[in-house]
Design a protein around this motif. Structure first.
Motif, short mmCIF file in Angstrom:
data_model
loop_
_atom_site.label_atom_id
_atom_site.label_comp_id
_atom_site.label_asym_id
_atom_site.label_seq_id
_atom_site.Cartn_x
_atom_site.Cartn_y
_atom_site.Cartn_z
N THR A 20 -10.43 -10.31 -9.82
CA THR A 20 -10.94 -10.94 -8.60
C THR A 20 -9.84 -11.34 -7.63
OG1 THR A 20 -12.55 -11.93 -10.12
CG2 THR A 20 -12.70 -12.59 -7.84
N ILE A 21 -8.75 -11.83 -8.16
CA ILE A 21 -7.62 -12.20 -7.28
C ILE A 21 -6.80 -10.92 -7.08
CG2 ILE A 21 -5.68 -13.77 -6.96
CD1 ILE A 21 -7.07 -15.54 -9.18
N ILE A 22 -7.25 -10.12 -6.12
CA ILE A 22 -6.66 -8.78 -5.93
C ILE A 22 -6.49 -8.50 -4.43
CG2 ILE A 22 -7.51 -7.75 -8.05
CD1 ILE A 22 -9.89 -6.64 -6.44
N PRO A 23 -5.62 -7.58 -4.05
CA PRO A 23 -4.60 -6.97 -4.90
C PRO A 23 -3.43 -7.93 -5.09
CG PRO A 23 -4.38 -6.17 -2.65
CD PRO A 23 -5.54 -7.12 -2.66
N ARG A 24 -2.78 -7.82 -6.24
CA ARG A 24 -1.59 -8.66 -6.47
C ARG A 24 -0.33 -7.81 -6.34
NH1 ARG A 24 -4.72 -9.48 -10.61
NH2 ARG A 24 -3.26 -8.69 -12.14
N PRO A 25 0.68 -8.33 -5.67
CA PRO A 25 1.94 -7.59 -5.61
C PRO A 25 2.60 -7.61 -6.99
CG PRO A 25 2.20 -9.75 -4.62
CD PRO A 25 0.75 -9.65 -5.01
N ILE A 26 3.47 -6.67 -7.22
CA ILE A 26 4.16 -6.61 -8.52
C ILE A 26 5.64 -6.93 -8.33
CG2 ILE A 26 4.80 -5.11 -10.45
CD1 ILE A 26 2.24 -3.44 -9.68
N TYR A 175 6.28 -0.13 4.46
CA TYR A 175 6.27 0.64 3.22
C TYR A 175 4.94 0.46 2.53
CZ TYR A 175 6.87 -3.19 -0.20
OH TYR A 175 6.67 -4.29 -1.00
N GLU A 176 4.66 1.34 1.58
CA GLU A 176 3.37 1.33 0.88
C GLU A 176 3.59 0.76 -0.52
OE1 GLU A 176 -0.23 1.23 0.89
OE2 GLU A 176 0.30 2.64 2.48
N PRO A 177 3.28 -0.53 -0.70
CA PRO A 177 3.52 -1.12 -2.02
C PRO A 177 2.46 -0.72 -3.03
CG PRO A 177 2.50 -2.73 -0.60
CD PRO A 177 2.68 -1.50 0.23
N LEU A 178 2.84 -0.73 -4.28
CA LEU A 178 1.88 -0.53 -5.36
C LEU A 178 1.37 -1.92 -5.75
CD1 LEU A 178 0.87 1.78 -7.31
CD2 LEU A 178 2.53 0.88 -8.93
N ALA A 179 0.05 -2.05 -5.88
CA ALA A 179 -0.52 -3.36 -6.21
C ALA A 179 -1.24 -3.30 -7.56
CB ALA A 179 -1.50 -3.79 -5.13
#
Ligand SMILES: Cc1cc2nc3c(=O)[nH]c(=O)nc-3n(C[C@H](O)[C@H](O)[C@H](O)COP(=O)(O)O)c2cc1C
Length: 198
Positions: A20-26, A175-179
């Protein structure tokens, strides 16, 4: 439906919150122990906290035997970490580096993750990441005896790959981050401009 968290097991709460708490950065965190052994591990209970002081927060659980994770151990020991931001090209290496290893083993060696030293007194960055923050441990937060330890780290400097800088004067980046979304990953996709507040 209303879920009472008091009735839920830790794993069920994790399931619900992580979806639910999305997207989260890594935060792909590089740390070193006192002997210099390099540790690399991803964390997605992670967020920017303040620009004054420039800080981020990362929440660290524990190993399956209840002992402290190597990232926490190293941060407590050396007070330093390098937080790499992850793009799609690094998905596999980042995911592999979440494997629970003995503290004496380095994910960099086991999974062939190439690293590059940028600032002498900080751990290296993973080669090719779009950006990375060089941080010092600022504060540990006591969640009233919980085994989860939220750490506040202070950003001392930021590495920015030239390819993601769109305007050097204005420090504009793209940039396109991965979440992290639940147990999957996602790219941000479409961005929406904010409406003008009347
Ligand atoms: C994408 C991703 C996000 C993760 N986020 C967290 C997190 O926020 N907190 C945590 O304690 N573990 C998290 N993990 C698990 C750690 O990466 C894993 O426990 C790792 O073995 C820790 O390594 P270390 O003992 O070398 O520090 C995550 C794993 C993945 C794949």
């Amino acid at each position: 439906m209303v879920v009472d968290y008091a009735d839920k097991a830790l794993t069920q709460r994790y399931q619900l919150m992580a979806q639910t708490i999305i997207p989260r950065p890594i935060a792909w965190i590089c740390t070193q122990d006192a002997k210099g052994t390099l540790n690399i591990a991803p964390f997605s209970y992670f967020m920017g906290l303040s620009s004054e002081p420039p800080t981020m927060i990362v929440s660290i659980g524990h190993k399956s035997d209840g002992s402290q994770k190597d990232t926490l151990k190293n941060l407590r020991e050396t007070k330093k970490c390098t937080v790499c931001m992850v793009d799609e090209a690094h998905l596999e290496q980042m995911h592999f580096s979440s494997k629970e290893l003995d503290a004496r083993q380095s994910e960099a060696e086991i999974f062939g993750i190439e690293t590059k030293s940028i600032i002498k007194d900080f751990p290296p960055i993973v080669t090719g990441v779009p950006s990375a923050f060089f941080c010092e441990l600022y504060q540990e937060i006591d969640l009233k005896g919980s085994k989860t330890i939220p750490l506040v780290v202070e950003i001392k400097s930021q590495y920015i790959d030239d390819t993601i800088i769109t305007d050097k004067e204005k420090l504009t980046l793209d940039y396109e981050p991965l979440a992290r979304v639940g147990k999957s990953y996602a790219l941000l996709g479409k961005r929406v401009n904010p409406p003008k507040i009347p």
